[in-house]
Design a protein around this motif. Structure first.
Motif, PDB file in Angstrom:
ATOM      1  N   VAL A   8       0.846  -1.203   0.000  1.00 42.88           N
ATOM      2  CA  VAL A   8       0.000   0.000   0.000  1.00 42.88           C
ATOM      3  C   VAL A   8       0.879   1.250   0.000  1.00 42.88           C
ATOM      4  O   VAL A   8       0.596   2.227  -0.702  1.00 42.88           O
ATOM      5  CB  VAL A   8      -0.949  -0.007   1.214  1.00 42.88           C
ATOM      6  CG1 VAL A   8      -1.749   1.294   1.285  1.00 42.88           C
ATOM      7  CG2 VAL A   8      -1.901  -1.194   1.137  1.00 42.88           C
ATOM      8  N   ALA A   9       1.958   1.216   0.774  1.00 39.19           N
ATOM      9  CA  ALA A   9       2.870   2.360   0.808  1.00 39.19           C
ATOM     10  C   ALA A   9       3.497   2.598  -0.564  1.00 39.19           C
ATOM     11  O   ALA A   9       3.667   3.753  -0.985  1.00 39.19           O
ATOM     12  CB  ALA A   9       3.965   2.123   1.854  1.00 39.19           C
ATOM     13  N   TYR A  10       3.844   1.521  -1.288  1.00 37.94           N
ATOM     14  CA  TYR A  10       4.411   1.679  -2.630  1.00 37.94           C
ATOM     15  C   TYR A  10       3.416   2.344  -3.573  1.00 37.94           C
ATOM     16  O   TYR A  10       3.770   3.250  -4.333  1.00 37.94           O
ATOM     17  CB  TYR A  10       4.825   0.323  -3.201  1.00 37.94           C
ATOM     18  CG  TYR A  10       5.070   0.394  -4.691  1.00 37.94           C
ATOM     19  CD1 TYR A  10       6.223   0.992  -5.200  1.00 37.94           C
ATOM     20  CD2 TYR A  10       4.117  -0.084  -5.596  1.00 37.94           C
ATOM     21  CE1 TYR A  10       6.427   1.099  -6.564  1.00 37.94           C
ATOM     22  CE2 TYR A  10       4.313   0.016  -6.953  1.00 37.94           C
ATOM     23  CZ  TYR A  10       5.469   0.606  -7.428  1.00 37.94           C
ATOM     24  OH  TYR A  10       5.663   0.722  -8.789  1.00 37.94           O
ATOM     25  N   CYS A  11       2.158   1.887  -3.528  1.00 36.12           N
ATOM     26  CA  CYS A  11       1.144   2.497  -4.398  1.00 36.12           C
ATOM     27  C   CYS A  11       0.974   3.978  -4.067  1.00 36.12           C
ATOM     28  O   CYS A  11       0.885   4.825  -4.963  1.00 36.12           O
ATOM     29  CB  CYS A  11      -0.185   1.763  -4.239  1.00 36.12           C
ATOM     30  SG  CYS A  11      -0.165   0.050  -4.822  1.00 36.12           S
ATOM     31  N   ASN A  12       0.934   4.288  -2.767  1.00 32.65           N
ATOM     32  CA  ASN A  12       0.808   5.682  -2.355  1.00 32.65           C
ATOM     33  C   ASN A  12       2.013   6.503  -2.787  1.00 32.65           C
ATOM     34  O   ASN A  12       1.882   7.647  -3.232  1.00 32.65           O
ATOM     35  CB  ASN A  12       0.657   5.769  -0.836  1.00 32.65           C
ATOM     36  CG  ASN A  12      -0.605   5.113  -0.336  1.00 32.65           C
ATOM     37  OD1 ASN A  12      -1.534   4.873  -1.101  1.00 32.65           O
ATOM     38  ND2 ASN A  12      -0.650   4.815   0.948  1.00 32.65           N
ATOM     39  N   ILE A  50      11.651   9.663  -3.222  1.00 32.23           N
ATOM     40  CA  ILE A  50      10.549   8.944  -2.576  1.00 32.23           C
ATOM     41  C   ILE A  50      10.703   7.438  -2.760  1.00 32.23           C
ATOM     42  O   ILE A  50      10.613   6.653  -1.801  1.00 32.23           O
ATOM     43  CB  ILE A  50       9.195   9.422  -3.141  1.00 32.23           C
ATOM     44  CG1 ILE A  50       8.848  10.815  -2.606  1.00 32.23           C
ATOM     45  CG2 ILE A  50       8.075   8.436  -2.781  1.00 32.23           C
ATOM     46  CD1 ILE A  50       7.584  11.402  -3.185  1.00 32.23           C
ATOM     47  N   LEU A  51      10.944   7.002  -3.994  1.00 37.29           N
ATOM     48  CA  LEU A  51      11.003   5.558  -4.267  1.00 37.29           C
ATOM     49  C   LEU A  51      12.263   4.919  -3.692  1.00 37.29           C
ATOM     50  O   LEU A  51      12.217   3.779  -3.204  1.00 37.29           O
ATOM     51  CB  LEU A  51      10.896   5.322  -5.772  1.00 37.29           C
ATOM     52  CG  LEU A  51       9.539   5.746  -6.371  1.00 37.29           C
ATOM     53  CD1 LEU A  51       9.531   5.563  -7.885  1.00 37.29           C
ATOM     54  CD2 LEU A  51       8.389   4.971  -5.740  1.00 37.29           C
ATOM     55  N   ILE A  52      13.395   5.639  -3.715  1.00 41.01           N
ATOM     56  CA  ILE A  52      14.623   5.093  -3.117  1.00 41.01           C
ATOM     57  C   ILE A  52      14.451   4.929  -1.612  1.00 41.01           C
ATOM     58  O   ILE A  52      14.801   3.891  -1.029  1.00 41.01           O
ATOM     59  CB  ILE A  52      15.829   6.000  -3.430  1.00 41.01           C
ATOM     60  CG1 ILE A  52      16.175   5.945  -4.918  1.00 41.01           C
ATOM     61  CG2 ILE A  52      17.054   5.578  -2.602  1.00 41.01           C
ATOM     62  CD1 ILE A  52      17.194   6.984  -5.348  1.00 41.01           C
ATOM     63  N   ALA A  66      -4.616  11.387  -2.057  1.00 38.05           N
ATOM     64  CA  ALA A  66      -3.498  11.455  -3.006  1.00 38.05           C
ATOM     65  C   ALA A  66      -3.707  10.489  -4.167  1.00 38.05           C
ATOM     66  O   ALA A  66      -3.496  10.833  -5.339  1.00 38.05           O
ATOM     67  CB  ALA A  66      -2.180  11.152  -2.296  1.00 38.05           C
ATOM     68  N   ASN A  67      -4.148   9.266  -3.870  1.00 37.32           N
ATOM     69  CA  ASN A  67      -4.386   8.286  -4.935  1.00 37.32           C
ATOM     70  C   ASN A  67      -5.536   8.708  -5.843  1.00 37.32           C
ATOM     71  O   ASN A  67      -5.465   8.548  -7.070  1.00 37.32           O
ATOM     72  CB  ASN A  67      -4.685   6.917  -4.314  1.00 37.32           C
ATOM     73  CG  ASN A  67      -3.447   6.225  -3.808  1.00 37.32           C
ATOM     74  OD1 ASN A  67      -2.513   5.982  -4.558  1.00 37.32           O
ATOM     75  ND2 ASN A  67      -3.418   5.918  -2.527  1.00 37.32           N
ATOM     76  N   LEU A  68      -6.592   9.242  -5.250  1.00 38.67           N
ATOM     77  CA  LEU A  68      -7.717   9.714  -6.046  1.00 38.67           C
ATOM     78  C   LEU A  68      -7.284  10.875  -6.948  1.00 38.67           C
ATOM     79  O   LEU A  68      -7.681  10.951  -8.120  1.00 38.67           O
ATOM     80  CB  LEU A  68      -8.853  10.153  -5.126  1.00 38.67           C
ATOM     81  CG  LEU A  68     -10.224  10.385  -5.753  1.00 38.67           C
ATOM     82  CD1 LEU A  68     -10.716   9.138  -6.471  1.00 38.67           C
ATOM     83  CD2 LEU A  68     -11.225  10.809  -4.681  1.00 38.67           C
ATOM     84  N   SER A  69      -6.439  11.749  -6.430  1.00 39.88           N
ATOM     85  CA  SER A  69      -5.913  12.860  -7.228  1.00 39.88           C
ATOM     86  C   SER A  69      -5.058  12.349  -8.375  1.00 39.88           C
ATOM     87  O   SER A  69      -5.161  12.834  -9.515  1.00 39.88           O
ATOM     88  CB  SER A  69      -5.088  13.795  -6.340  1.00 39.88           C
ATOM     89  OG  SER A  69      -5.852  14.322  -5.279  1.00 39.88           O
ATOM     90  N   ALA A  70      -4.214  11.370  -8.092  1.00 35.33           N
ATOM     91  CA  ALA A  70      -3.351  10.817  -9.131  1.00 35.33           C
ATOM     92  C   ALA A  70      -4.165  10.117 -10.215  1.00 35.33           C
ATOM     93  O   ALA A  70      -3.809  10.160 -11.402  1.00 35.33           O
ATOM     94  CB  ALA A  70      -2.348   9.840  -8.510  1.00 35.33           C
ATOM     95  N   ALA A 107      -5.208   0.669  -6.681  1.00 34.96           N
ATOM     96  CA  ALA A 107      -4.794  -0.254  -5.617  1.00 34.96           C
ATOM     97  C   ALA A 107      -4.482   0.504  -4.334  1.00 34.96           C
ATOM     98  O   ALA A 107      -4.820   0.054  -3.228  1.00 34.96           O
ATOM     99  CB  ALA A 107      -3.576  -1.055  -6.069  1.00 34.96           C
ATOM    100  N   GLY A 108      -3.822   1.657  -4.475  1.00 27.98           N
ATOM    101  CA  GLY A 108      -3.498   2.449  -3.297  1.00 27.98           C
ATOM    102  C   GLY A 108      -4.742   2.958  -2.597  1.00 27.98           C
ATOM    103  O   GLY A 108      -4.839   2.922  -1.362  1.00 27.98           O
ATOM    104  N   LEU A 109      -5.747   3.414  -3.368  1.00 27.90           N
ATOM    105  CA  LEU A 109      -6.991   3.909  -2.782  1.00 27.90           C
ATOM    106  C   LEU A 109      -7.732   2.786  -2.059  1.00 27.90           C
ATOM    107  O   LEU A 109      -8.181   2.956  -0.916  1.00 27.90           O
ATOM    108  CB  LEU A 109      -7.874   4.514  -3.877  1.00 27.90           C
ATOM    109  CG  LEU A 109      -9.244   5.027  -3.437  1.00 27.90           C
ATOM    110  CD1 LEU A 109      -9.110   6.112  -2.377  1.00 27.90           C
ATOM    111  CD2 LEU A 109     -10.030   5.541  -4.646  1.00 27.90           C
ATOM    112  N   VAL A 110      -7.859   1.631  -2.714  1.00 25.11           N
ATOM    113  CA  VAL A 110      -8.530   0.485  -2.089  1.00 25.11           C
ATOM    114  C   VAL A 110      -7.782   0.064  -0.825  1.00 25.11           C
ATOM    115  O   VAL A 110      -8.390  -0.218   0.222  1.00 25.11           O
ATOM    116  CB  VAL A 110      -8.633  -0.694  -3.078  1.00 25.11           C
ATOM    117  CG1 VAL A 110      -9.135  -1.951  -2.374  1.00 25.11           C
ATOM    118  CG2 VAL A 110      -9.557  -0.332  -4.236  1.00 25.11           C
TER     119      VAL A 110
END
Length: 381
Positions: free
Chosen positions: A49-53, A209-211, A327-331, A342-345
């Protein structure tokens, strides 16, 4: 006006310092109480979930390189009320986290005088943030080095003693544990909230962020597996300082981690309050970053003196999960990728699985903020 001084290394360090804070020393115990031997499954779920976010946040930060994070993204992509909800949740949840981190530090370095030590830590760290973001990054590097050294020592000492039990599957328990462990992953938002102080933001912010998240996931899996293997689910769940039971020096790491997380939190919250004040969602005086830093430090000191908020992990997780849900909904409105869905769910599922008290408290705090904004708007009109 904020100056762009942070490169990839500095931004990544701030993200790591935020995630590898007190969470790694305190979050495993309540998570083990919920999930038992399924702790590592919960950890992987929280990491996914953190990765999706993080993916959604990175894309948004590259498009909108401003201070404020999802408060800005929500306003730009969804509307003012969505942005306010994200910003209010972030500020309220993370101020509670600040007080919790400071009290954790106090309990490790000055038992019996933890509130005095906590207030002193907040005053010193607020002064550091006031001196500039480069000073914040430099101090974070030192604290992060201490934390990494202690975690490495814990793994070296603990792994030879580890004996893992078969995993028992409890869906509700694993979901709740993942929601609690998400508290320990949420620090990468601090990179996005510093959007106006990063060099080449469209390139630097996504990379940092990803690193930071990838490194944190690896460290948490290794440390979590070691703690579970050495202590077992029951002993881990009942411990107030599980890593210190294996390596006494872990108390030093917990103190340093608390300070590192607290320093990054003060910097991140002050930038979100600055962004909200610019748009009159908070008092206009807070649009000065130094005033905002002092205000955040003052409120945190007040909370420390008035309450014992070390149990704020659940409330903070709920607030931040709402923040990342927006944030996921915005993206998704910008680029319809599966990670945003997936992040939103995932955010909705983890938020709903948290302890009832955390959910009720979180909903009440959001209700206060939203009703307050409605009243202010009605009055000014």
């Amino acid at each position: 006006m904020l100056a762009r001084r942070l490169g990839v290394v500095d931004a990544t360090t701030i993200g790591l310092g935020s995630m590898l804070g007190a969470g790694v020393f305190v979050a495993f115990a309540p998570a083990a109480a919920a999930a038992g031997s399924g702790l590592l499954i919960a950890l992987v779920l929280a990491a996914f979930v953190a990765y999706c976010n993080a993916s959604s946040s990175a894309r948004l930060a590259a498009r909108y390189p401003e201070s404020g994070g999802t408060y800005v993204y929500g306003r730009e992509r969804l509307g003012d009320w969505w942005g306010f909800t994200a910003g209010w949740g972030f500020v309220a949840g993370k101020i509670a986290s600040c007080a919790a981190m400071a009290l954790t530090f106090g309990s490790y370095v000055a038992p019996g005088y933890e509130k005095a030590a906590a207030v002193a830590a907040v005053v010193v760290l607020t002064t550091i943030t006031y001196l500039g973001v480069t000073k914040t990054a430099a101090v974070t590097k030192v604290l992060l080095a201490v934390v990494l050294a202690v975690l490495a020592g814990f793994v070296v000492v603990g792994l030879p003693k580890a004996h893992w039990q078969p995993i028992t599957w409890d869906t509700a328990g694993i979901l709740q544990a993942a929601g609690l462990l998400f508290f320990a992953f949420a620090g990468y938002a601090r990179i996005a909230t510093l959007g106006e102080e990063v060099k080449e933001p469209s390139r630097t912010i996504p990379r940092a962020i990803l690193i930071a998240l990838a490194a944190t996931v690896v460290i948490y899996v290794v440390v979590g597996a070691t703690a579970l293997g050495v202590l077992g689910p029951a002993r881990l769940a009942g411990s107030t300082a599980p890593l210190a039971e294996v390596l006494p020096a872990a108390r030093i790491g917990a103190a340093a981690g608390s300070l590192g997380a607290l320093l990054a939190l003060i910097a991140g919250i002050s930038r979100t309050t600055l962004a909200m004040a610019r748009r009159r969602d908070l008092p206009a005086r807070l649009a000065d970053v130094h005033v905002s830093e002092i205000a955040v430090g003052t409120v945190v000191c007040g909370l420390i003196l008035a309450f014992d908020v070390r149990g704020a992990i659940g409330f903070s997780s709920f607030s931040v999960l709402v923040y990342y849900g927006i944030a996921n909904l915005s993206a998704y409105t910008m680029e319809r990728k599966w990670t945003a869905v997936a992040g939103l769910v995932g955010c909705v599922a983890l938020a709903g699985s948290l302890p009832l008290g955390s959910v009720v408290t979180g909903l009440a705090v959001f209700a206060v903020g939203l009703c307050g904004r409605w009243l202010v708007l009605k009055w000014t009109r």
